[in-house]
Design a protein around this motif. Structure first.
Motif, mmCIF file in Angstrom:
data_model
loop_
_atom_site.group_PDB
_atom_site.id
_atom_site.type_symbol
_atom_site.label_atom_id
_atom_site.label_comp_id
_atom_site.label_asym_id
_atom_site.label_seq_id
_atom_site.Cartn_x
_atom_site.Cartn_y
_atom_site.Cartn_z
ATOM 1 N N LYS A 154 -16.979 11.032 5.951
ATOM 2 C CA LYS A 154 -15.749 11.804 6.021
ATOM 3 C C LYS A 154 -14.614 10.791 5.912
ATOM 4 O O LYS A 154 -14.425 9.962 6.800
ATOM 5 C CB LYS A 154 -15.674 12.578 7.325
ATOM 6 N N PHE A 155 -13.865 10.872 4.805
ATOM 7 C CA PHE A 155 -12.807 9.896 4.581
ATOM 8 C C PHE A 155 -11.546 10.583 4.090
ATOM 9 O O PHE A 155 -11.570 11.714 3.615
ATOM 10 C CB PHE A 155 -13.245 8.819 3.581
ATOM 11 N N THR A 183 -9.166 5.727 5.159
ATOM 12 C CA THR A 183 -9.677 5.858 6.525
ATOM 13 C C THR A 183 -11.017 6.574 6.495
ATOM 14 O O THR A 183 -11.155 7.631 5.864
ATOM 15 C CB THR A 183 -8.689 6.653 7.408
ATOM 16 N N VAL A 184 -11.989 6.025 7.205
ATOM 17 C CA VAL A 184 -13.329 6.592 7.279
ATOM 18 C C VAL A 184 -13.683 6.810 8.731
ATOM 19 O O VAL A 184 -13.549 5.896 9.554
ATOM 20 C CB VAL A 184 -14.378 5.652 6.640
ATOM 21 N N GLU A 185 -14.112 8.043 9.059
ATOM 22 C CA GLU A 185 -14.609 8.295 10.415
ATOM 23 C C GLU A 185 -15.959 7.611 10.551
ATOM 24 O O GLU A 185 -16.796 7.712 9.667
ATOM 25 C CB GLU A 185 -14.755 9.801 10.665
ATOM 26 N N ARG A 186 -16.140 6.935 11.659
ATOM 27 C CA ARG A 186 -17.398 6.218 11.863
ATOM 28 C C ARG A 186 -18.544 7.188 12.042
ATOM 29 O O ARG A 186 -18.414 8.192 12.715
ATOM 30 C CB ARG A 186 -17.301 5.300 13.081
ATOM 31 N N LEU A 216 -11.328 -1.998 12.331
ATOM 32 C CA LEU A 216 -12.402 -1.164 12.843
ATOM 33 C C LEU A 216 -12.169 -0.906 14.327
ATOM 34 O O LEU A 216 -11.816 -1.816 15.069
ATOM 35 C CB LEU A 216 -13.727 -1.923 12.641
ATOM 36 N N ASN A 217 -12.313 0.345 14.736
ATOM 37 C CA ASN A 217 -12.325 0.664 16.159
ATOM 38 C C ASN A 217 -13.486 1.619 16.413
ATOM 39 O O ASN A 217 -14.278 1.889 15.506
ATOM 40 C CB ASN A 217 -10.972 1.219 16.638
ATOM 41 N N GLU A 218 -13.611 2.146 17.621
ATOM 42 C CA GLU A 218 -14.781 2.966 17.941
ATOM 43 C C GLU A 218 -14.811 4.295 17.191
ATOM 44 O O GLU A 218 -15.866 4.891 17.023
ATOM 45 C CB GLU A 218 -14.896 3.205 19.457
ATOM 46 N N ARG A 219 -13.677 4.799 16.687
ATOM 47 C CA ARG A 219 -13.634 6.098 16.012
ATOM 48 C C ARG A 219 -13.598 6.018 14.496
ATOM 49 O O ARG A 219 -14.080 6.910 13.820
ATOM 50 C CB ARG A 219 -12.401 6.881 16.484
ATOM 51 N N GLU A 220 -12.967 4.959 13.968
ATOM 52 C CA GLU A 220 -12.762 4.917 12.525
ATOM 53 C C GLU A 220 -12.606 3.490 12.027
ATOM 54 O O GLU A 220 -12.397 2.566 12.796
ATOM 55 C CB GLU A 220 -11.526 5.725 12.138
ATOM 56 N N LEU A 221 -12.720 3.383 10.710
ATOM 57 C CA LEU A 221 -12.392 2.118 10.076
ATOM 58 C C LEU A 221 -11.324 2.403 9.034
ATOM 59 O O LEU A 221 -11.237 3.499 8.499
ATOM 60 C CB LEU A 221 -13.610 1.449 9.465
ATOM 61 N N ARG A 222 -10.484 1.405 8.807
ATOM 62 C CA ARG A 222 -9.372 1.556 7.867
ATOM 63 C C ARG A 222 -9.379 0.385 6.892
ATOM 64 O O ARG A 222 -9.518 -0.760 7.292
ATOM 65 C CB ARG A 222 -8.037 1.583 8.597
#
Length: 159
Positions: free
Chosen positions: A146-147, A155-158, A40-46
């Protein structure tokens, strides 16, 4: 004879300790392989594809830690009946569900769902099925996101 017994006992003890250590190492390795691969980061999770070929997303149902199998082919999030019983979910209505294994009788219920990465779905309507092996995260939740899926990563946009 009295000298043989302690020597044999020592060898047996050493072998039992070695086998126990190997057994515990294999259990630890299996546990590590089964853990969700989640970053997980500030833009997306994987999510990284698991050893079973599926993506697993950690979260919570009614406050209980749960790991969901990501199922883009499932219309609705579905739970095994045993898990629903443990959570104390009450049936809202009976229903029949078309699954890969055929038509199955189940029921609808509501539960608070949260996923690692900050996604919340309070009072989510879910399907409870008696023969399901694991909780399935369906398109009723995934469709809000949005994945993309590429090369073993989901990958999913947070939000």
């Amino acid at each position: 004879m009295s000298q043989e017994l302690p020597s044999t006992f020592k060898l047996l003890t050493i072998w039992l300790l070695i086998l126990t250590a190997v057994f515990l190492a294999v259990l630890a390795w299996q546990h590590q392989r089964e853990r969700p691969r989640f970053t997980l980061n500030e833009r997306e999770l994987r999510l990284q594809r698991g050893p079973d070929g599926h993506f697993h997303w950690p979260g919570r149902l009614a406050g209980r830690d749960t790991v969901f199998l990501v199922d883009t082919g499932a219309t609705t999030t579905a739970l095994p009946r045993a898990l629903a019983d443990q959570l104390g979910l009450r049936p809202l209505e009976s229903l029949r569900s078309n699954t890969a294994g055929g038509v199955v009788d189940g029921y609808a219920a509501e539960v608070d769902l949260s996923l690692e990465g900050g996604l919340q779905a309070p009072r989510l309507r879910v399907v409870v099925l008696p023969t399901l092996d694991a909780p399935l995260l369906g398109m009723d939740v995934l469709g809000r996101l949005k994945f993309s899926q590429h090369a073993g990563e989901f990958t999913v946009e947070r939000p």
